[in-house]
Design an enzyme around this catalytic site. Sequence first.
Site, mmCIF file in Angstrom:
data_model
loop_
_atom_site.group_PDB
_atom_site.id
_atom_site.type_symbol
_atom_site.label_atom_id
_atom_site.label_comp_id
_atom_site.label_asym_id
_atom_site.label_seq_id
_atom_site.Cartn_x
_atom_site.Cartn_y
_atom_site.Cartn_z
ATOM 1 N N ASN A 11 0.878 -1.669 0.230
ATOM 2 C CA ASN A 11 -0.105 0.284 -0.426
ATOM 3 C C ASN A 11 1.103 1.307 0.100
ATOM 4 O OD1 ASN A 11 -1.619 2.124 1.127
ATOM 5 N ND2 ASN A 11 -2.946 0.893 2.295
ATOM 6 N N LYS A 13 0.181 4.235 0.514
ATOM 7 C CA LYS A 13 0.090 5.464 0.969
ATOM 8 C C LYS A 13 0.491 5.436 2.429
ATOM 9 C CE LYS A 13 -3.205 7.998 -1.796
ATOM 10 N NZ LYS A 13 -4.814 8.388 -1.818
ATOM 11 N N ASP A 73 0.552 -3.846 10.140
ATOM 12 C CA ASP A 73 -1.109 -4.275 9.706
ATOM 13 C C ASP A 73 -2.634 -3.933 10.488
ATOM 14 O OD1 ASP A 73 -3.005 -5.995 8.124
ATOM 15 O OD2 ASP A 73 -3.421 -7.776 10.472
ATOM 16 N N SER A 74 -3.143 -3.573 9.550
ATOM 17 C CA SER A 74 -3.604 -2.335 10.409
ATOM 18 C C SER A 74 -5.209 -2.456 10.094
ATOM 19 C CB SER A 74 -3.395 -0.825 10.094
ATOM 20 O OG SER A 74 -2.932 -1.083 8.525
ATOM 21 N N ASP A 159 -9.796 7.104 6.720
ATOM 22 C CA ASP A 159 -9.825 8.608 7.458
ATOM 23 C C ASP A 159 -10.970 9.180 7.196
ATOM 24 O OD1 ASP A 159 -7.542 8.313 8.789
ATOM 25 O OD2 ASP A 159 -6.125 8.408 6.657
ATOM 26 N N ARG A 192 -0.904 3.980 13.536
ATOM 27 C CA ARG A 192 0.581 3.538 13.064
ATOM 28 C C ARG A 192 1.686 4.224 13.429
ATOM 29 N NH1 ARG A 192 -1.222 3.940 9.153
ATOM 30 N NH2 ARG A 192 -2.065 1.463 8.949
HETATM 31 O O1 LIG Z 1 -4.441 5.411 8.570
HETATM 32 C C1 LIG Z 1 -5.155 5.264 8.319
HETATM 33 N N1 LIG Z 1 -6.203 5.586 7.927
HETATM 34 C C2 LIG Z 1 -7.055 4.795 7.284
HETATM 35 N N2 LIG Z 1 -7.801 3.891 6.853
HETATM 36 C C3 LIG Z 1 -6.521 3.064 7.281
HETATM 37 C C4 LIG Z 1 -5.313 3.358 8.584
HETATM 38 N N3 LIG Z 1 -4.666 2.054 8.753
HETATM 39 C C5 LIG Z 1 -4.897 0.998 8.061
HETATM 40 N N4 LIG Z 1 -6.210 1.287 7.869
HETATM 41 C C6 LIG Z 1 -7.536 0.991 7.161
HETATM 42 C C7 LIG Z 1 -7.396 0.298 5.382
HETATM 43 C C8 LIG Z 1 -7.297 -0.536 5.182
HETATM 44 O O2 LIG Z 1 -8.742 -0.879 4.922
HETATM 45 C C9 LIG Z 1 -6.742 -1.191 6.063
HETATM 46 C C10 LIG Z 1 -5.509 -1.479 6.309
HETATM 47 O O3 LIG Z 1 -5.091 -3.378 5.566
HETATM 48 P P1 LIG Z 1 -3.760 -4.073 5.482
HETATM 49 O O4 LIG Z 1 -4.040 -5.334 5.277
HETATM 50 O O5 LIG Z 1 -3.467 -3.868 6.810
HETATM 51 O O6 LIG Z 1 -3.109 -3.447 4.657
HETATM 52 P P2 LIG Z 1 -3.347 -3.150 2.705
HETATM 53 O O7 LIG Z 1 -3.940 -4.171 2.473
HETATM 54 O O8 LIG Z 1 -3.606 -1.564 2.471
HETATM 55 O O9 LIG Z 1 -1.716 -3.048 2.942
HETATM 56 P P3 LIG Z 1 -0.660 -4.631 3.276
HETATM 57 O O10 LIG Z 1 -1.442 -5.244 3.763
HETATM 58 O O11 LIG Z 1 0.498 -4.504 2.239
HETATM 59 O O12 LIG Z 1 0.385 -3.575 4.216
HETATM 60 O O13 LIG Z 1 -6.946 -0.780 8.053
HETATM 61 MG MG LIG Z 2 -2.918 -5.389 2.978
#
Ligand SMILES: O=c1nc[nH]c2c1ncn2[C@H]1C[C@H](O)[C@@H](COP(=O)(O)OP(=O)(O)OP(=O)(O)O)O1
Ligand SMILES: [Mg+2]
EC number: 3.6.1.66
Length: 271
Positions: A11, A13, A73-74, A159, A192
Amino acid sequence: MTQRVLLATGNTKKLTELRRIIADNDLDLEVVGLRDIDPYPDPVESEWTFEGNALIKAREGMIHSGLPSLADDSGLCVDALGGMPGVRSSRWNGPEQEDIANLELVLRQIEDVPRGRRQAQFVAVMALVMPDGREFTTRGEMTGHLTNRSKGSRGFGYDPIFVPDEQVPDADGRLRTSAEMTADEKDAISHRGRAVRAILPILARELGLPVPEGLRVEPGALPGADREGPEPTLPASEWTAQIPVIGRPEQGGAKPAPPGVPSSGVTPLEP
Ligand SMILES: O=c1nc[nH]c2c1ncn2[C@H]1C[C@H](O)[C@@H](COP(=O)(O)OP(=O)(O)OP(=O)(O)O)O1
Ligand SMILES: [Mg+2]
Protein backbone atom coordinates in the site's frame (compact mmCIF):
# COMPACT_ATOMS: atom_id res chain seq x y z
CA MET A 1 27.69 1.87 6.75
CA THR A 2 23.99 2.66 6.62
CA GLN A 3 21.96 -0.48 7.23
CA ARG A 4 18.99 -1.43 5.08
CA VAL A 5 15.53 -2.40 6.29
CA LEU A 6 12.61 -3.57 4.15
CA LEU A 7 9.13 -2.13 4.64
CA ALA A 8 6.95 -4.96 3.35
CA THR A 9 3.71 -3.28 2.32
CA GLY A 10 1.94 -3.13 -1.01
CA ASN A 11 0.00 0.00 0.00
CA THR A 12 1.83 3.09 -1.24
CA LYS A 13 -0.01 5.49 1.09
CA LYS A 14 0.78 3.34 4.10
CA LEU A 15 4.40 3.14 2.91
CA THR A 16 4.52 6.95 2.72
CA GLU A 17 3.29 7.21 6.32
CA LEU A 18 5.71 4.56 7.57
CA ARG A 19 8.70 6.17 5.83
CA ARG A 20 7.69 9.56 7.20
CA ILE A 21 7.37 8.35 10.80
CA ILE A 22 10.68 6.50 10.63
CA ALA A 23 12.42 9.51 9.02
CA ASP A 24 11.14 11.73 11.85
CA ASN A 25 13.07 9.68 14.37
CA ASP A 26 16.69 10.12 13.25
CA LEU A 27 17.78 6.53 12.85
CA ASP A 28 20.64 5.90 10.45
CA LEU A 29 18.66 3.56 8.20
CA GLU A 30 18.02 3.09 4.50
CA VAL A 31 14.37 2.12 4.10
CA VAL A 32 13.73 -0.15 1.12
CA GLY A 33 10.24 -0.65 -0.33
CA LEU A 34 8.83 -3.65 -2.18
CA ARG A 35 9.42 -1.79 -5.46
CA ASP A 36 13.17 -1.84 -4.74
CA ILE A 37 13.44 -5.65 -4.63
CA ASP A 38 12.43 -8.46 -6.99
CA PRO A 39 8.64 -8.83 -6.98
CA TYR A 40 6.97 -11.68 -5.11
CA PRO A 41 3.29 -12.58 -4.76
CA ASP A 42 1.34 -10.86 -1.96
CA PRO A 43 1.16 -13.28 0.97
CA VAL A 44 -2.35 -14.32 2.02
CA GLU A 45 -3.38 -12.50 5.22
CA SER A 46 -4.97 -15.60 6.68
CA GLU A 47 -4.59 -14.98 10.42
CA TRP A 48 -7.28 -13.94 12.91
CA THR A 49 -5.22 -11.19 14.51
CA PHE A 50 -3.34 -8.07 13.46
CA GLU A 51 -0.23 -9.58 15.08
CA GLY A 52 -0.55 -12.77 13.03
CA ASN A 53 -1.02 -10.97 9.72
CA ALA A 54 1.75 -8.45 10.37
CA LEU A 55 4.13 -11.36 11.03
CA ILE A 56 3.04 -13.15 7.83
CA LYS A 57 3.90 -10.04 5.80
CA ALA A 58 7.20 -9.33 7.58
CA ARG A 59 8.36 -12.97 7.32
CA GLU A 60 7.62 -13.06 3.61
CA GLY A 61 9.52 -9.79 3.14
CA MET A 62 12.53 -11.13 5.03
CA ILE A 63 12.55 -14.41 3.08
CA HIS A 64 12.50 -12.60 -0.27
CA SER A 65 14.96 -9.81 0.59
CA GLY A 66 17.24 -11.28 3.24
CA LEU A 67 16.85 -7.93 5.02
CA PRO A 68 15.45 -7.14 8.46
CA SER A 69 11.80 -6.60 7.52
CA LEU A 70 9.02 -4.52 8.98
CA ALA A 71 5.33 -4.92 8.13
CA ASP A 72 2.16 -3.22 9.34
CA ASP A 73 -1.22 -4.87 9.68
CA SER A 74 -3.91 -2.42 10.58
CA GLY A 75 -7.62 -1.78 10.47
CA LEU A 76 -10.69 -0.10 11.84
CA CYS A 77 -12.61 -1.70 14.73
CA VAL A 78 -16.15 -0.36 15.10
CA ASP A 79 -17.85 -0.89 18.48
CA ALA A 80 -21.35 -1.02 16.97
CA LEU A 81 -20.13 -3.78 14.63
CA GLY A 82 -18.63 -5.87 17.42
CA GLY A 83 -15.06 -4.84 16.50
CA MET A 84 -15.40 -5.42 12.77
CA PRO A 85 -14.15 -4.86 10.11
CA GLY A 86 -10.91 -5.38 12.11
CA VAL A 87 -8.44 -7.59 10.28
CA ARG A 88 -10.87 -7.68 7.33
CA SER A 89 -10.79 -3.87 6.90
CA SER A 90 -9.09 -3.77 3.51
CA ARG A 91 -11.42 -6.40 2.03
CA TRP A 92 -14.62 -5.34 3.79
CA ASN A 93 -16.51 -4.71 0.55
CA GLY A 94 -14.83 -7.56 -1.32
CA PRO A 95 -11.50 -8.63 -2.78
CA GLU A 96 -11.07 -5.40 -4.78
CA GLN A 97 -9.66 -3.69 -1.64
CA GLU A 98 -11.27 -0.41 -2.62
CA ASP A 99 -11.06 2.30 0.09
CA ILE A 100 -14.20 4.24 -0.85
CA ALA A 101 -16.39 1.17 -1.30
CA ASN A 102 -15.13 -0.14 2.06
CA LEU A 103 -15.93 3.03 3.98
CA GLU A 104 -19.31 3.44 2.27
CA LEU A 105 -20.25 -0.05 3.37
CA VAL A 106 -19.32 0.72 6.99
CA LEU A 107 -21.34 3.95 6.86
CA ARG A 108 -24.39 2.06 5.57
CA GLN A 109 -23.99 -0.60 8.24
CA ILE A 110 -24.13 1.97 11.03
CA GLU A 111 -26.56 4.40 9.38
CA ASP A 112 -29.05 4.16 12.26
CA VAL A 113 -26.44 4.19 15.05
CA PRO A 114 -26.64 7.49 17.01
CA ARG A 115 -23.61 9.73 17.58
CA GLY A 116 -23.08 8.50 21.14
CA ARG A 117 -22.61 4.92 19.94
CA ARG A 118 -20.36 5.47 16.95
CA GLN A 119 -17.06 4.83 18.77
CA ALA A 120 -14.30 3.11 16.82
CA GLN A 121 -10.56 2.45 17.09
CA PHE A 122 -7.84 2.21 14.53
CA VAL A 123 -5.33 -0.49 15.41
CA ALA A 124 -1.88 -1.04 13.89
CA VAL A 125 0.56 -3.80 14.67
CA MET A 126 4.14 -3.50 13.46
CA ALA A 127 6.08 -6.71 13.07
CA LEU A 128 9.85 -6.94 12.77
CA VAL A 129 11.42 -10.14 11.46
CA MET A 130 15.21 -10.38 11.60
CA PRO A 131 17.27 -12.48 9.15
CA ASP A 132 18.08 -14.88 12.00
CA GLY A 133 14.34 -15.50 12.41
CA ARG A 134 13.77 -13.51 15.59
CA GLU A 135 10.39 -11.78 15.65
CA PHE A 136 8.92 -8.79 17.49
CA THR A 137 5.57 -7.01 17.39
CA THR A 138 4.27 -3.73 18.81
CA ARG A 139 0.76 -2.30 18.76
CA GLY A 140 -0.68 1.20 18.58
CA GLU A 141 -4.26 2.39 18.81
CA MET A 142 -6.18 5.58 18.08
CA THR A 143 -9.70 5.98 19.46
CA GLY A 144 -12.43 8.13 17.96
CA HIS A 145 -15.88 8.03 16.44
CA LEU A 146 -17.32 7.72 12.96
CA THR A 147 -19.03 10.53 11.03
CA ASN A 148 -22.04 9.91 8.82
CA ARG A 149 -20.36 11.20 5.67
CA SER A 150 -16.83 11.57 4.30
CA LYS A 151 -14.86 14.70 5.11
CA GLY A 152 -11.32 15.56 4.00
CA SER A 153 -9.00 14.27 1.32
CA ARG A 154 -5.72 13.56 3.11
CA GLY A 155 -4.61 10.18 4.46
CA PHE A 156 -6.19 7.03 3.05
CA GLY A 157 -8.59 4.20 3.84
CA TYR A 158 -11.20 5.07 6.44
CA ASP A 159 -9.63 8.45 7.39
CA PRO A 160 -12.47 10.54 5.85
CA ILE A 161 -15.04 9.01 8.25
CA PHE A 162 -12.91 8.81 11.43
CA VAL A 163 -12.79 11.62 14.02
CA PRO A 164 -9.92 11.06 16.47
CA ASP A 165 -10.60 11.81 20.16
CA GLU A 166 -7.18 13.39 20.71
CA GLN A 167 -7.67 16.77 19.07
CA VAL A 168 -8.58 20.32 19.98
CA PRO A 169 -11.89 21.53 18.49
CA ASP A 170 -11.67 24.61 16.24
CA ALA A 171 -13.18 28.00 17.16
CA ASP A 172 -16.65 26.76 16.16
CA GLY A 173 -16.28 23.66 18.31
CA ARG A 174 -15.89 21.46 15.24
CA LEU A 175 -13.79 18.31 15.30
CA ARG A 176 -11.90 17.08 12.24
CA THR A 177 -11.58 13.68 10.61
CA SER A 178 -8.07 12.25 10.28
CA ALA A 179 -8.38 13.01 6.53
CA GLU A 180 -8.59 16.71 7.45
CA MET A 181 -5.42 16.62 9.59
CA THR A 182 -1.90 17.42 8.45
CA ALA A 183 0.57 14.56 8.23
CA ASP A 184 2.29 15.68 11.46
CA GLU A 185 -1.00 15.91 13.34
CA LYS A 186 -2.04 12.43 12.28
CA ASP A 187 1.36 10.84 12.94
CA ALA A 188 1.49 12.29 16.46
CA ILE A 189 -1.67 10.48 17.57
CA SER A 190 -2.15 7.68 15.07
CA HIS A 191 -2.13 3.95 15.70
CA ARG A 192 0.68 3.67 13.13
CA GLY A 193 2.73 6.46 14.68
CA ARG A 194 2.50 4.74 18.05
CA ALA A 195 3.27 1.25 16.78
CA VAL A 196 6.27 2.49 14.76
CA ARG A 197 7.67 4.58 17.61
CA ALA A 198 7.42 1.51 19.82
CA ILE A 199 9.24 -0.78 17.38
CA LEU A 200 12.07 1.61 16.47
CA PRO A 201 14.00 1.15 19.73
CA ILE A 202 13.82 -2.62 19.22
CA LEU A 203 15.00 -2.26 15.64
CA ALA A 204 17.81 0.05 16.75
CA ARG A 205 18.89 -2.42 19.41
CA GLU A 206 18.78 -5.34 16.96
CA LEU A 207 20.88 -3.43 14.42
CA GLY A 208 23.30 -2.12 17.03
CA LEU A 209 22.34 1.52 16.34
CA PRO A 210 22.06 4.20 19.01
CA VAL A 211 18.46 4.65 20.17
CA PRO A 212 17.34 8.25 19.58
CA GLU A 213 16.78 9.98 22.95
CA GLY A 214 13.03 10.54 22.77
CA LEU A 215 12.46 6.91 21.83
CA ARG A 216 13.84 5.20 24.93
CA VAL A 217 11.11 3.06 26.37
CA GLU A 218 10.47 0.96 29.43
CA PRO A 219 12.72 -2.02 28.68
CA GLY A 220 10.51 -4.60 30.34
CA ALA A 221 7.43 -3.35 28.49
CA LEU A 222 8.70 -4.44 25.12
CA PRO A 223 8.20 -8.00 24.02
CA GLY A 224 11.66 -9.47 23.59
CA ALA A 225 13.44 -6.49 25.12
CA ASP A 226 16.15 -6.64 27.75
CA ARG A 227 15.10 -6.23 31.35
CA GLU A 228 17.94 -3.85 32.11
CA GLY A 229 18.33 -0.41 30.69
CA PRO A 230 17.73 3.27 31.10
CA GLU A 231 14.65 4.88 32.59
CA PRO A 232 11.81 5.32 30.11
CA THR A 233 11.56 8.75 28.54
CA LEU A 234 8.43 8.27 26.44
CA PRO A 235 5.34 10.28 27.35
CA ALA A 236 2.62 8.23 29.03
CA SER A 237 0.43 8.57 25.93
CA GLU A 238 2.83 6.32 24.04
CA TRP A 239 2.75 3.53 26.55
CA THR A 240 -0.31 1.71 25.38
CA ALA A 241 1.61 0.93 22.23
CA GLN A 242 4.11 -1.18 24.16
CA ILE A 243 1.84 -3.32 26.26
CA PRO A 244 2.29 -6.87 25.04
CA VAL A 245 -1.02 -8.09 23.75
CA ILE A 246 -0.76 -11.62 25.04
CA GLY A 247 -4.04 -12.66 26.60
CA ARG A 248 -5.80 -9.48 25.58
CA PRO A 249 -9.04 -9.76 23.60
CA GLU A 250 -8.39 -9.18 19.91
CA GLN A 251 -10.24 -6.16 18.63
CA GLY A 252 -10.25 -7.49 15.11
CA GLY A 253 -13.64 -9.01 15.80
CA ALA A 254 -12.76 -12.14 13.90
CA LYS A 255 -11.89 -14.40 16.82
CA PRO A 256 -11.43 -18.07 16.14
CA ALA A 257 -14.75 -19.80 16.50
CA PRO A 258 -15.29 -23.55 16.60
CA PRO A 259 -15.56 -24.96 13.09
CA GLY A 260 -18.89 -24.09 11.54
CA VAL A 261 -19.81 -21.57 14.26
CA PRO A 262 -19.79 -18.01 12.99
CA SER A 263 -18.08 -15.55 15.38
CA SER A 264 -19.79 -12.21 16.09
CA GLY A 265 -22.84 -13.34 14.15
CA VAL A 266 -20.99 -13.11 10.87
CA THR A 267 -19.60 -16.09 9.03
CA PRO A 268 -15.82 -15.67 8.95
CA LEU A 269 -14.38 -15.46 5.49
CA GLU A 270 -12.19 -18.26 4.29
CA PRO A 271 -8.54 -17.34 4.88
O1 LIG B 1 -4.29 5.22 9.13
C1 LIG B 1 -5.28 4.73 8.55
N1 LIG B 1 -6.23 5.52 8.02
C2 LIG B 1 -7.27 5.02 7.37
N2 LIG B 1 -7.46 3.71 7.13
C3 LIG B 1 -6.53 2.89 7.63
C4 LIG B 1 -5.43 3.34 8.36
N3 LIG B 1 -4.69 2.29 8.74
C5 LIG B 1 -5.31 1.22 8.28
N4 LIG B 1 -6.42 1.57 7.60
C6 LIG B 1 -7.34 0.67 6.88
C7 LIG B 1 -7.04 0.67 5.41
C8 LIG B 1 -7.24 -0.75 5.01
O2 LIG B 1 -8.64 -0.96 4.79
C9 LIG B 1 -6.85 -1.52 6.26
C10 LIG B 1 -5.39 -1.94 6.26
O3 LIG B 1 -5.28 -3.22 5.71
P1 LIG B 1 -3.86 -3.95 5.61
O4 LIG B 1 -4.04 -5.31 5.11
O5 LIG B 1 -3.11 -3.73 6.88
O6 LIG B 1 -3.07 -3.05 4.54
P2 LIG B 1 -3.09 -3.09 2.95
O7 LIG B 1 -3.75 -4.32 2.45
O8 LIG B 1 -3.61 -1.80 2.47
O9 LIG B 1 -1.54 -3.13 2.61
P3 LIG B 1 -0.47 -4.29 3.07
O10 LIG B 1 -1.26 -5.42 3.64
O11 LIG B 1 0.26 -4.65 1.84
O12 LIG B 1 0.44 -3.62 4.06
O13 LIG B 1 -7.08 -0.64 7.34
MG1 LIG C 1 -3.30 -6.13 3.27
